[in-house]
Write a protein that holds these residues in place. Structure first.
Motif, mmCIF file in Angstrom:
data_model
loop_
_atom_site.group_PDB
_atom_site.id
_atom_site.type_symbol
_atom_site.label_atom_id
_atom_site.label_comp_id
_atom_site.label_asym_id
_atom_site.label_seq_id
_atom_site.Cartn_x
_atom_site.Cartn_y
_atom_site.Cartn_z
ATOM 1 N N ILE A 52 0.853 -1.191 0.000
ATOM 2 C CA ILE A 52 0.000 0.000 0.000
ATOM 3 C C ILE A 52 0.888 1.240 0.000
ATOM 4 O O ILE A 52 1.608 1.495 0.970
ATOM 5 C CB ILE A 52 -0.915 0.020 1.234
ATOM 6 N N ALA A 54 0.935 4.976 0.343
ATOM 7 C CA ALA A 54 0.021 5.979 0.895
ATOM 8 C C ALA A 54 -0.142 7.193 -0.013
ATOM 9 O O ALA A 54 0.834 7.710 -0.562
ATOM 10 C CB ALA A 54 0.522 6.429 2.267
ATOM 11 N N GLY A 59 -1.016 3.193 -5.619
ATOM 12 C CA GLY A 59 -0.811 2.369 -4.432
ATOM 13 C C GLY A 59 -2.075 1.725 -3.906
ATOM 14 O O GLY A 59 -2.020 0.895 -2.987
ATOM 15 N N LEU A 60 -3.241 2.075 -4.467
ATOM 16 C CA LEU A 60 -4.500 1.466 -4.038
ATOM 17 C C LEU A 60 -4.540 -0.029 -4.343
ATOM 18 O O LEU A 60 -5.194 -0.796 -3.636
ATOM 19 C CB LEU A 60 -5.685 2.176 -4.704
ATOM 20 N N ILE A 63 -3.824 -2.567 -1.574
ATOM 21 C CA ILE A 63 -4.802 -2.964 -0.570
ATOM 22 C C ILE A 63 -5.066 -4.466 -0.660
ATOM 23 O O ILE A 63 -5.247 -5.139 0.360
ATOM 24 C CB ILE A 63 -6.112 -2.171 -0.752
ATOM 25 N N TRP A 114 -3.980 3.642 3.647
ATOM 26 C CA TRP A 114 -3.638 4.454 2.470
ATOM 27 C C TRP A 114 -3.893 5.939 2.743
ATOM 28 O O TRP A 114 -3.131 6.800 2.295
ATOM 29 C CB TRP A 114 -4.455 3.990 1.274
#
Length: 207
Positions: A52, A54, A59-60, A63, A114
């Motif tokens: 992840i 942030a 970067g999603l 998850i 995130w």
């Protein structure tokens, strides 16, 4: 004339199958974590970049992948024991329940991590899931109003309570944000999946 014994036997078979399916899913989840870390080690840690990230839209995706990535086998081992133990307590309710709790915790804790982690930091590991499982087990008995589940939650607090609380304190290299969001997500999962209404008791066949 009533026949209560066959009904109890049928229910026992169903419960056994439910427990078995839940444990199989748990073994699959943990197995994927160990497989991912084995591959990551062979690739010199290249998979860790898919955690992840942030505040970064790219970067999603992390998850979904972060719980299966760890910073070495030491990190993975430290998460495996509580994950298996807490996960098994949920798995006895069946694969669907374990999947639902895992999906809710993974998604919400990941989104929270995130959002509140320092920009561009990368978070990996299943500790958020561990916190989510623990919080779910602690809270579900309160929502369901079932003494047995409250007792399980109390045991979780006694065994892991101090470790969970200490892990919420800010420490270098440790994502307290993931721990906090995982715990909140676990409580939310317990609320969403709660069912404190007594199930209707089926009438026994009479001839």
């Amino acid at each position: 004339m009533s026949y209560p014994t066959p009904a109890r036997r049928t229910r026992g078979v169903v419960d056994g199958a439910k427990i078995s399916s839940g444990l199989k899913l748990l073994v699959l989840l943990v197995g994927l974590m160990w497989l991912s870390e084995t591959v990551d080690t062979a690739l010199n840690g290249r998979l860790d970049q898919y955690g992840i990230i942030a505040r970064d839209p790219q970067g999603l995706f992390g998850i979904l992948t972060a719980p299966f990535l760890h910073l070495g086998f030491g990190h993975l081992i430290s998460n495996t024991l509580p994950l298996v133990t807490l996960g098994a307590l949920i798995a006895v309710s069946g694969a669907m329940r374990l999947f639902a709790v895992t999906a809710i915790v993974t998604t919400l804790s990941g989104l929270g991590t995130w959002l509140i982690s320092p920009p561009h930091t990368i978070t990996i590991g299943a500790s958020g899931l561990v916190f989510g499982y623990a919080a779910y087990l602690i809270a579900r008995g309160l929502f369901n109003r079932r003494l047995g589940q409250v007792a399980v939650g109390a045991i979780v607090i006694i065994v892991w309570g101090s470790a969970l609380l200490s892990s919420l304190l800010p420490q270098d290299g440790i994502s307290w944000q993931g721990h906090l969001c995982g715990g909140i997500a676990g409580i939310f999962a317990a609320w969403v999946l709660s069912d404190d209404r007594p199930k209707a008791i089926a009438q026994r066949p009479v001839i």
